[in-house]
Design an enzyme around this catalytic site. Structure first.
Site, mmCIF file in Angstrom:
data_model
loop_
_atom_site.group_PDB
_atom_site.id
_atom_site.type_symbol
_atom_site.label_atom_id
_atom_site.label_comp_id
_atom_site.label_asym_id
_atom_site.label_seq_id
_atom_site.Cartn_x
_atom_site.Cartn_y
_atom_site.Cartn_z
ATOM 1 N N SER A 138 15.038 -6.943 3.576
ATOM 2 C CA SER A 138 15.628 -6.776 4.909
ATOM 3 C C SER A 138 16.064 -5.325 5.047
ATOM 4 C CB SER A 138 16.786 -7.760 5.074
ATOM 5 O OG SER A 138 17.384 -7.604 6.329
ATOM 6 N N ASP A 149 -4.232 -7.912 7.796
ATOM 7 C CA ASP A 149 -3.021 -7.812 8.614
ATOM 8 C C ASP A 149 -2.204 -9.090 8.383
ATOM 9 O OD1 ASP A 149 -1.167 -7.916 10.683
ATOM 10 O OD2 ASP A 149 -2.494 -6.884 12.087
ATOM 11 N N SER A 178 0.808 -1.231 0.000
ATOM 12 C CA SER A 178 0.000 0.000 0.000
ATOM 13 C C SER A 178 0.836 1.274 0.000
ATOM 14 C CB SER A 178 -0.940 0.002 1.217
ATOM 15 O OG SER A 178 -0.180 -0.026 2.402
ATOM 16 N N TYR A 235 14.319 -3.429 15.827
ATOM 17 C CA TYR A 235 14.301 -3.468 14.355
ATOM 18 C C TYR A 235 15.531 -4.236 13.838
ATOM 19 C CZ TYR A 235 14.097 -1.785 9.527
ATOM 20 O OH TYR A 235 14.043 -1.705 8.154
ATOM 21 N N SER A 282 15.130 -7.893 14.318
ATOM 22 C CA SER A 282 14.190 -8.516 13.371
ATOM 23 C C SER A 282 14.835 -8.700 12.001
ATOM 24 C CB SER A 282 12.910 -7.679 13.256
ATOM 25 O OG SER A 282 13.137 -6.472 12.540
ATOM 26 N N LYS A 283 15.679 -7.745 11.601
ATOM 27 C CA LYS A 283 16.301 -7.838 10.270
ATOM 28 C C LYS A 283 17.485 -8.824 10.277
ATOM 29 C CE LYS A 283 13.474 -5.067 8.089
ATOM 30 N NZ LYS A 283 12.533 -5.595 7.107
HETATM 31 N N1 LIG Z 1 12.262 3.184 4.577
HETATM 32 C C1 LIG Z 1 13.500 2.811 4.890
HETATM 33 O O1 LIG Z 1 14.374 3.661 5.206
HETATM 34 C C2 LIG Z 1 13.893 1.351 4.833
HETATM 35 C C3 LIG Z 1 15.257 1.028 4.875
HETATM 36 C C4 LIG Z 1 15.638 -0.314 4.828
HETATM 37 C C5 LIG Z 1 14.670 -1.310 4.757
HETATM 38 N N2 LIG Z 1 13.355 -0.963 4.715
HETATM 39 C C6 LIG Z 1 12.358 -2.054 4.664
HETATM 40 O O2 LIG Z 1 11.586 -1.937 3.482
HETATM 41 C C7 LIG Z 1 10.300 -2.537 3.686
HETATM 42 C C8 LIG Z 1 9.229 -1.595 3.148
HETATM 43 O O3 LIG Z 1 9.256 -0.382 3.884
HETATM 44 P P1 LIG Z 1 8.929 1.045 3.248
HETATM 45 O O4 LIG Z 1 10.125 1.894 3.397
HETATM 46 O O5 LIG Z 1 8.332 0.903 1.911
HETATM 47 O O6 LIG Z 1 7.867 1.571 4.351
HETATM 48 P P2 LIG Z 1 6.311 1.968 4.246
HETATM 49 O O7 LIG Z 1 6.088 2.955 3.168
HETATM 50 O O8 LIG Z 1 5.943 2.348 5.646
HETATM 51 O O9 LIG Z 1 5.607 0.601 3.835
HETATM 52 C C9 LIG Z 1 5.381 -0.445 4.747
HETATM 53 C C10 LIG Z 1 4.281 -1.346 4.191
HETATM 54 O O10 LIG Z 1 4.081 -2.433 5.119
HETATM 55 C C11 LIG Z 1 2.689 -2.576 5.324
HETATM 56 N N3 LIG Z 1 2.425 -3.167 6.635
HETATM 57 C C12 LIG Z 1 2.889 -2.773 7.841
HETATM 58 N N4 LIG Z 1 2.396 -3.554 8.801
HETATM 59 C C13 LIG Z 1 1.586 -4.464 8.187
HETATM 60 C C14 LIG Z 1 0.777 -5.530 8.655
HETATM 61 N N5 LIG Z 1 0.688 -5.840 9.946
HETATM 62 N N6 LIG Z 1 0.081 -6.251 7.737
HETATM 63 C C15 LIG Z 1 0.144 -5.939 6.421
HETATM 64 N N7 LIG Z 1 0.908 -4.946 5.920
HETATM 65 C C16 LIG Z 1 1.609 -4.213 6.800
HETATM 66 C C17 LIG Z 1 2.120 -1.157 5.208
HETATM 67 O O11 LIG Z 1 0.749 -1.206 4.810
HETATM 68 P P3 LIG Z 1 -0.518 -0.912 5.732
HETATM 69 O O12 LIG Z 1 -0.127 0.122 6.742
HETATM 70 O O13 LIG Z 1 -1.554 -0.438 4.747
HETATM 71 O O14 LIG Z 1 -0.856 -2.225 6.334
HETATM 72 C C18 LIG Z 1 2.953 -0.627 4.041
HETATM 73 O O15 LIG Z 1 2.377 -1.005 2.815
HETATM 74 C C19 LIG Z 1 10.202 -2.830 5.191
HETATM 75 O O16 LIG Z 1 10.438 -4.201 5.416
HETATM 76 C C20 LIG Z 1 11.328 -2.005 5.792
HETATM 77 O O17 LIG Z 1 11.831 -2.573 6.989
HETATM 78 C C21 LIG Z 1 12.929 0.341 4.743
#
Ligand SMILES: NC(=O)c1ccc[n+]([C@@H]2O[C@H](COP(=O)([O-])OP(=O)(O)OC[C@H]3O[C@@H](n4cnc5c(N)ncnc54)[C@H](OP(=O)(O)O)[C@@H]3O)[C@@H](O)[C@H]2O)c1
Length: 260
Positions: free
Chosen positions: A141, A62, A16, A155, A158-159
Site C-alpha cells: 500500500s 497487464d 519489472s 491514489y 486506491s490505497k
Molecule cells: N515509489 C514510491 O514513492 C512509493 C511509495 C509508497 C508506495 N509505493 C507503492 O509501491 C508499489 C511499487 O511501486 P514502485 O515504487 O516500485 O514503482 P515502479 O518502479 O513504477 O513499479 C511499478 C510496477 O508496477 C507495474 N505495473 C504498473 N501497471 C501495471 C499493469 N497494468 N499490469 C502489470 N504491471 C503493472 C510496472 O510494470 P510495467 O510497467 O512493466 O507493467 C512496474 O513493474 C506500488 O503499489 C506503489 O503504489 C510506491
C-alpha cells in the site's frame, strides 16, 4: 509459524522495476520460486538474468486483465503442485494534480491497477493459498493509505481501499491460517514518478526523505517472514500516521496550508 522462502512458491506483481524487482531478486536468492508479472517483457528478461537459474518464471501482461491473472495463477500452481505460499500485490500507478481538473479516466485507471486487479487476483489465489505453507498475502500500500494528502486524491483513495480490504480479509482468512500483511512505504526512489498518468510535466511530490527499493524490499520480506499484520516503513511515514491519529484537524490545517 514463520514464513520461509526456501522451496516456497510466490507471485510478485509489478516485478519489472522498483520495489517488485527487488522483492523478486531477494526472494529468488533466498531459495523461493517467484512468478514475476508485468507488462514490459524486456525488463522481466533482465530480471531473470540476475537471479539463480530456474528460480524465476515470468508472465508478460497487464494485471488488470482477467486472462493475465489466470495465467499467473496457472504458472504458480503448476510450479507448486497446486499450492501457493505467497502472493505479493505490488503493481501500482499514481497521478498528481487537483481532482477538479482531472478526467474520470484517471480515477478509473488508478482504481483498476491499484485496487480491482489485486483484489481479483487475491480472489482466484485463495484456494491455492489454503494449500500453502504458512501462506501470506502481502499488499503493498502506502503511507498515503493511512493519511491522505492533497493533489493525490485518486491514489490516496486506491490505497485507503486496499487498506480496508486487507483489514477485512485478514480477519476472514485467520481461520484458514492465511496471513494478510499490509506494507506501507513512503517515498521510494523507483520509476514510479516517471510513470505518473494524466499528470502535468511540472508536477512534483513533496516528501520527508526517501528509501531505496532494496531497503523497502528487505523490510517487506522481514514483515512477511514474521507474518506481521501491518508495517508502516520510514520515520517520516510513521510521523505522518501518528500525527494524524493525535490531531487530524491540525494535520488538515497544515496540509491545506502547504498546498496553497
Ligand atoms: N515509489 C514510491 O514513492 C512509493 C511509495 C509508497 C508506495 N509505493 C507503492 O509501491 C508499489 C511499487 O511501486 P514502485 O515504487 O516500485 O514503482 P515502479 O518502479 O513504477 O513499479 C511499478 C510496477 O508496477 C507495474 N505495473 C504498473 N501497471 C501495471 C499493469 N497494468 N499490469 C502489470 N504491471 C503493472 C510496472 O510494470 P510495467 O510497467 O512493466 O507493467 C512496474 O513493474 C506500488 O503499489 C506503489 O503504489 C510506491
Amino acid at each position: 509459524m514463520h514464513w520461509k522462502p526456501k522451496n516456497s512458491i510466490a507471485i510478485v506483481t509489478g516485478a519489472s522495476s522498483g520495489i517488485g524487482s527487488s522483492l523478486s531478486q531477494l526472494l529468488c536468492q533466498a531459495g523461493c520460486h517467484v512468478v514475476a508479472v508485468a507488462r514490459r517483457a524486456e525488463r522481466l528478461e533482465e530480471l531473470a538474468g540476475t537471479v539463480p537459474n530456474g528460480s524465476l518464471s515470468t508472465v508478460v501482461g497487464d494485471i488488470t486483465q482477467p486472462e493475465t491473472r489466470s495465467r499467473v495463477l496457472d504458472v504458480a500452481t503448476t510450479q507448486g503442485d497446486g499450492r501457493l505460499d505467497l502472493l505479493i500485490n505490488n503493481a501500482g500507478i499514481g497521478a498528481i494534480g487537483p481532482f477538479s481538473d482531472a478526467s474520470p479516466e484517471r480515477l478509473r485507471q488508478i482504481m483498476e491497477v491499484n485496487f480491482f486487479a489485486p483484489v481479483e487476483l487475491t480472489r482466484i489465489c485463495i484456494p491455492a493459498l489454503r494449500l500453502g505453507r504458512s501462506p501470506v498475502i502481502c499488499n503493498i500500500s502506502s503511507v498515503l493509505g493511512h493519511r491522505a494528502v492533497p493533489n493525490k486524491s485518486e491514489y490516496c483513495a486506491s490505497k485507503f481501499a486496499i487498506h480496508g480490504f486487507s483489514d477485512s480479509l485478514r480477519a476472514e482468512l485467520a481461520c484458514d491460517g492465511i496471513q494478510v500483511t499490509l506494507v506501507s512505504p513512503s517515498t521510494t526512489r523507483s520509476e514510479f514518478f516517471d510513470s505518473l498518468i494524466d499528470t502535468a510535466s511540472d508536477s512534483s511530490s513533496k516528501s520527508l526523505g526517501s528509501w531505496s527499493p532494496q531497503k523497502v524490499a528487505r523490510s517487506t520480506i522481514a514483515a512477511i517472514r514474521w507474518r506481521r499484520s501491518e508495517v508502516v516503513l520510514s520515520l517520516g511515514g510513521k510521523a505522518l500516521v501518528y500525527a494524524d491519529r493525535l490531531s487530524p484537524p491540525l494535520l488538515n490545517a497544515i496540509l491545506a496550508k502547504s498546498k496553497a
